[in-house]
Design a protein around this motif. Sequence first.
Motif, short mmCIF file in Angstrom:
data_model
loop_
_atom_site.label_atom_id
_atom_site.label_comp_id
_atom_site.label_asym_id
_atom_site.label_seq_id
_atom_site.Cartn_x
_atom_site.Cartn_y
_atom_site.Cartn_z
N GLY A 1 4.97 -18.03 9.74
CA GLY A 1 4.42 -17.24 8.64
C GLY A 1 3.78 -15.96 9.11
O GLY A 1 2.80 -15.49 8.53
N THR A 2 4.37 -15.33 10.16
CA THR A 2 3.77 -14.14 10.78
C THR A 2 4.68 -12.93 10.58
O THR A 2 5.88 -13.00 10.87
N LEU A 3 4.10 -11.83 10.13
CA LEU A 3 4.83 -10.58 9.93
C LEU A 3 4.48 -9.61 11.05
O LEU A 3 3.30 -9.30 11.27
N HIS A 4 5.50 -9.11 11.76
CA HIS A 4 5.33 -8.11 12.81
C HIS A 4 5.93 -6.80 12.32
O HIS A 4 7.08 -6.77 11.89
N GLN A 5 5.17 -5.70 12.44
CA GLN A 5 5.63 -4.42 11.91
C GLN A 5 5.39 -3.29 12.91
O GLN A 5 4.37 -3.27 13.60
N HIS A 6 6.34 -2.37 12.95
CA HIS A 6 6.19 -1.13 13.71
C HIS A 6 6.63 0.03 12.82
O HIS A 6 7.55 -0.11 12.00
N ALA A 7 6.03 1.19 12.99
CA ALA A 7 6.41 2.39 12.26
C ALA A 7 6.09 3.61 13.10
O ALA A 7 5.19 3.59 13.95
N ALA A 8 6.84 4.68 12.86
CA ALA A 8 6.60 5.94 13.56
C ALA A 8 6.99 7.08 12.63
O ALA A 8 7.85 6.93 11.75
N THR A 9 6.36 8.24 12.82
CA THR A 9 6.69 9.42 12.04
C THR A 9 7.09 10.56 12.97
O THR A 9 6.79 10.55 14.17
N ALA A 10 7.77 11.54 12.40
CA ALA A 10 8.21 12.71 13.16
C ALA A 10 8.35 13.87 12.18
O ALA A 10 8.26 13.70 10.96
N SER A 11 8.59 15.05 12.70
CA SER A 11 8.77 16.21 11.83
C SER A 11 10.09 16.10 11.07
O SER A 11 11.06 15.51 11.55
N GLY A 12 10.12 16.65 9.88
CA GLY A 12 11.33 16.63 9.07
C GLY A 12 12.48 17.27 9.80
O GLY A 12 12.33 18.30 10.46
N GLY A 13 13.66 16.69 9.67
CA GLY A 13 14.84 17.20 10.34
C GLY A 13 15.03 16.73 11.75
O GLY A 13 16.07 17.00 12.37
N LEU B 1 9.10 15.49 6.19
CA LEU B 1 8.56 14.45 7.05
C LEU B 1 9.64 13.41 7.29
O LEU B 1 10.40 13.09 6.39
N ALA B 2 9.72 12.92 8.51
CA ALA B 2 10.67 11.87 8.86
C ALA B 2 9.89 10.65 9.34
O ALA B 2 8.76 10.76 9.82
N SER B 3 10.51 9.49 9.21
CA SER B 3 9.84 8.27 9.63
C SER B 3 10.86 7.18 9.92
O SER B 3 12.04 7.29 9.57
N SER B 4 10.38 6.14 10.57
CA SER B 4 11.18 4.96 10.81
C SER B 4 10.27 3.75 10.78
O SER B 4 9.10 3.84 11.17
N GLU B 5 10.81 2.64 10.31
CA GLU B 5 10.04 1.40 10.24
C GLU B 5 10.95 0.23 10.60
O GLU B 5 12.17 0.28 10.40
N ILE B 6 10.34 -0.81 11.10
CA ILE B 6 11.02 -2.07 11.34
C ILE B 6 10.00 -3.19 11.17
O ILE B 6 8.83 -3.04 11.51
N TYR B 7 10.45 -4.30 10.57
CA TYR B 7 9.59 -5.47 10.52
C TYR B 7 10.42 -6.71 10.83
O TYR B 7 11.65 -6.73 10.67
N ALA B 8 9.74 -7.73 11.29
CA ALA B 8 10.36 -9.04 11.55
C ALA B 8 9.35 -10.11 11.14
O ALA B 8 8.21 -10.10 11.60
N TYR B 9 9.79 -11.01 10.27
CA TYR B 9 8.91 -12.05 9.74
C TYR B 9 9.38 -13.40 10.28
O TYR B 9 10.52 -13.82 10.05
N ASP B 10 8.49 -14.06 10.99
CA ASP B 10 8.76 -15.38 11.57
C ASP B 10 8.46 -16.44 10.51
O ASP B 10 7.31 -16.70 10.17
N ARG B 11 9.52 -17.05 9.97
CA ARG B 11 9.34 -18.01 8.87
C ARG B 11 8.56 -19.24 9.33
O ARG B 11 7.76 -19.79 8.56
#
Length: 336
Positions: free
Chosen positions: A81-93, A68-78
């Motif tokens: 006090g807000t956390l923004h998140q994105h994530a995605a998955t893909a097949s391994g390799g 399994l493959a994946s990617s994530e990114i987050y950005a927190y506005d100090r």
Amino acid sequence: MSTPHRLVEDGIRHWGRLPDRPAVADPLDAYTGLTRRLKSLRLKEWVGFTLLHPDWYSSLIIQDAHYLASSEIYAYDRARGTLHQHAATASGGSPTLPAELLDNACHFARDGYRIDCTFSRASARHRIDIDIAATPKAPAVRGRLELDAAAATPPLSVSSRLPGGSMYTHKAAFPVSGVLRVGDTEIAFDATRDLAILDEHRSLLPYRTTWLWGTFATPTDVGPVVGANFAARPELPGEPEESCLWTTSGCEPLSDIVFEPASADPTATWHIASQDGRIDVVFEPEGRKQVKHNLGLFAVDYFQLFGHYRGVLRGAEGDFEIKGAHGVCESMKARL
């Protein structure tokens, strides 16, 4: 010791602390035939960056577990006090994570989600391109950041045996410039102030995997960036750890790290020190990102805290007082 061209040469792997990243870092080159195919199922690879900015905490990763493959990114506005998140998955390799990093690119793409990390030998300028569409839960994240490899810290490059596996990691901190847009907010990165810490792994991790890890870096008035990378995990006696100090004298080896949270409170401070006292810092979290999955044979219990460090680094050429250096601290418990 000179840096080998390949992590594995003529079927024999180089072990220990290396002066730099081998041009080709592929642990599977130590194996052939069916053994190589079986080992590939244990290989865990990722390339990620911790982004250090006074007003935002942010991190991104591209990872491939080969089933399994994946990617994530987050950005927190100090400020908010807000956390923004994105994530995605893909097949391994499916992600591109080349064993020869320079003059290549790491790449993850799905509909509405794309991260590219390009590494240039000739220009010594690396680039992160992000193009992620808005979702019902998070605003769009787009931008281009440029890393100055000529002004980076000396690299941490470690190849070591683990109980039931092995590890290769490469880490460095880079001055970073450019613009990241989170929704309608524009975040300007200034290379005289802001940093991106690279975390690359090519590791054959044991099925039951645990670690504690942290990192931070900060510019100094006297010249080079100073900071640290530190980890605690099950180790074999005599094997090098993925820990170091970045100081004016270079990348200094570090070992025997102890992580001590003040309490079980998820927002509690952490005291982190080496047994020889060369790092002695307190981490004060401002926020927390958590991933928890239990799929029977496979399970992940992970969190990353983002915040700031204070304390002291005791390098070969003197002490460095750390005041409010931004960074992260994380815990992983997994069956992989």
